[in-house]
Design an enzyme around this catalytic site. Sequence first.
Site, PDB file in Angstrom:
ATOM      1  N   GLY A 167       0.834  -1.204   0.000  1.00 13.00           N
ATOM      2  CA  GLY A 167       0.000   0.000   0.000  1.00 13.00           C
ATOM      3  C   GLY A 167       0.857   1.237   0.000  1.00 13.00           C
ATOM      4  O   GLY A 167       2.089   1.151  -0.016  1.00 13.00           O
ATOM      5  N   GLU A 212      11.185  -6.878  -0.268  1.00  7.39           N
ATOM      6  CA  GLU A 212      10.919  -8.303  -0.418  1.00  7.39           C
ATOM      7  C   GLU A 212       9.401  -8.485  -0.450  1.00  7.39           C
ATOM      8  O   GLU A 212       8.664  -7.716   0.175  1.00  7.39           O
ATOM      9  CB  GLU A 212      11.502  -9.046   0.802  1.00  7.39           C
ATOM     10  CG  GLU A 212      11.634 -10.547   0.630  1.00  7.39           C
ATOM     11  CD  GLU A 212      12.219 -11.209   1.900  1.00  7.39           C
ATOM     12  OE1 GLU A 212      12.796 -10.491   2.738  1.00  7.39           O
ATOM     13  OE2 GLU A 212      12.076 -12.442   2.023  1.00  7.39           O
ATOM     14  N   GLU A 222      -0.240   0.641  -6.416  1.00  7.12           N
ATOM     15  CA  GLU A 222       0.688   0.259  -5.345  1.00  7.12           C
ATOM     16  C   GLU A 222       0.955  -1.241  -5.361  1.00  7.12           C
ATOM     17  O   GLU A 222       2.090  -1.681  -5.198  1.00  7.12           O
ATOM     18  CB  GLU A 222       0.128   0.677  -3.976  1.00  7.12           C
ATOM     19  CG  GLU A 222       0.127   2.180  -3.725  1.00  7.12           C
ATOM     20  CD  GLU A 222       1.518   2.727  -3.365  1.00  7.12           C
ATOM     21  OE1 GLU A 222       2.459   1.925  -3.199  1.00  7.12           O
ATOM     22  OE2 GLU A 222       1.652   3.965  -3.269  1.00  7.12           O
ATOM     23  N   GLU A 255       4.701  -2.603  -5.940  1.00  7.65           N
ATOM     24  CA  GLU A 255       5.428  -3.235  -4.842  1.00  7.65           C
ATOM     25  C   GLU A 255       5.554  -4.748  -4.966  1.00  7.65           C
ATOM     26  O   GLU A 255       6.474  -5.344  -4.418  1.00  7.65           O
ATOM     27  CB  GLU A 255       4.755  -2.894  -3.508  1.00  7.65           C
ATOM     28  CG  GLU A 255       4.835  -1.412  -3.166  1.00  7.65           C
ATOM     29  CD  GLU A 255       4.244  -1.092  -1.807  1.00  7.65           C
ATOM     30  OE1 GLU A 255       4.535  -0.006  -1.289  1.00  7.65           O
ATOM     31  OE2 GLU A 255       3.481  -1.923  -1.268  1.00  7.65           O
TER      32      GLU A 255
END
Lengths: 225, 225
Positions: free
Chosen positions: B42, B111, B58, B62
């Site tokens: 997020g 990660e 997001e 990510e």
Amino acid sequence: MNTQSIRLTVDAAVFGYEEGHISALLIRRKYEPFKGQWALPGGFVLNDESLEDAVERELHEETGIKINYLEQLYSYGNLNRDPRGRVVSIAYFGLVRPDTFKLIASTDAQEVAWFGIHALPSLAFDHKEILTMAIDRLKAKITYQPIGFELLDKKFPFSDLEKLYSTVLGRDIDRRNFRKKFLGLKVLDELDEKISKGSGRPANLFQFNQKRYFQLIKEGIVFEI
Amino acid sequence: MNTQSIRLTVDAAVFGYEEGHISALLIRRKYEPFKGQWALPGGFVLNDESLEDAVERELHEETGIKINYLEQLYSYGNLNRDPRGRVVSIAYFGLVRPDTFKLIASTDAQEVAWFGIHALPSLAFDHKEILTMAIDRLKAKITYQPIGFELLDKKFPFSDLEKLYSTVLGRDIDRRNFRKKFLGLKVLDELDEKISKGSGRPANLFQFNQKRYFQLIKEGIVFEI
DNA sequence: ACAAAAGTGTTTTCTATACACCCATGG
DNA sequence: CCATGGGTGTATAGAAAACACTTTTGT
């Protein structure tokens, strides 16, 4: 990191019940934008208050009401929902008892009123959409949680509960089956008091047993009407 | 009017299913606060994107994932939920198919990984609370909407669906009754293909019939398993 | 031929629904 | 004594749950 210029409001869709009608609480806006139009009570969240505090504060400021039940409904973030710029609104769903029905308009509101949910005026912003979602929530919720108690007086005759359900659900309810099912939930206490409504046999009064209700919830019991 | 300094984020609780396990998608934070800790994917909402766009952006930035199903979960506005100041977060609930399981950490994430929902690490912010609410939503939702399809491959043997339900609901399911009930919903197409899992009789493959599903929804049919 | 998973019906139990008459009070 | 709303039980139908054996394939 970019600098955000998003502002945050809360809005409240609050329902009340009286004489066989479900009503929604609306205010008439005193200022631009949408000056003079009807809208849901609400406003900007302050930096140092929680969302719930913000809703309760706005409700009290604009309408004079003290809310009885409040839960989050949905958040609205469309780009053009507010002419003032980017404003995201977190909407709440509320219920009030008729004995709290004392309305006092102030601050941003030039007028406050209850509107039957089948006779709504046109609304500012995307408040029509919010209110529609809230009405759906009310219908769904009343079938699996005994929220009816938040809409009735503390003590009420069983027929009031029955009328409330038939109003919200928009269909007739079988008195015997409804009573059987509801009393089976074991969340009602039957009182020794009676109430007379002018003519006809006086009705026993009932009262919601909160302690028992929360105990059952904790045990994972599901209510369904 | 006061000047607000509230900032707005979105977070996503995304679930996947594989080999009898429900997993949640988490990232390890590359930057402060909570640097090095696991958290929900997020980040901050941009001024010119909708909330849904923000979550999908997001998530893609990510984790590299493309989401299959997304709905709003809840908004979190406690005063001290973020050490950077007043940050309100709108959380989303998402589901992905296993064939989209290609994780690539980047931007704010050092990660990305799937964690079984019974083996979660400690989480940054109030993300534990958010994830718990999302798990509850998953359990509730699967009983009245055929969202299982968002968690399985496009074509799947019936036993996969059955295992998914028994995993999510945490109890055994009667194969015959479940099949009867689910096929009765008329939202599954049985294909002519078969699949063999090494030993045992090969299974027929099924496929979710979206057209039929949305038609039934429009007619107001309620699904219940 | 046996191990392993898929496929298939019937019986029983419970829950939901439909339905009509007597009761207590006020006028 | 009549009008008005309150209170009560039973019979039927439909849905959910319990339950075990046969089929198809790989080894």
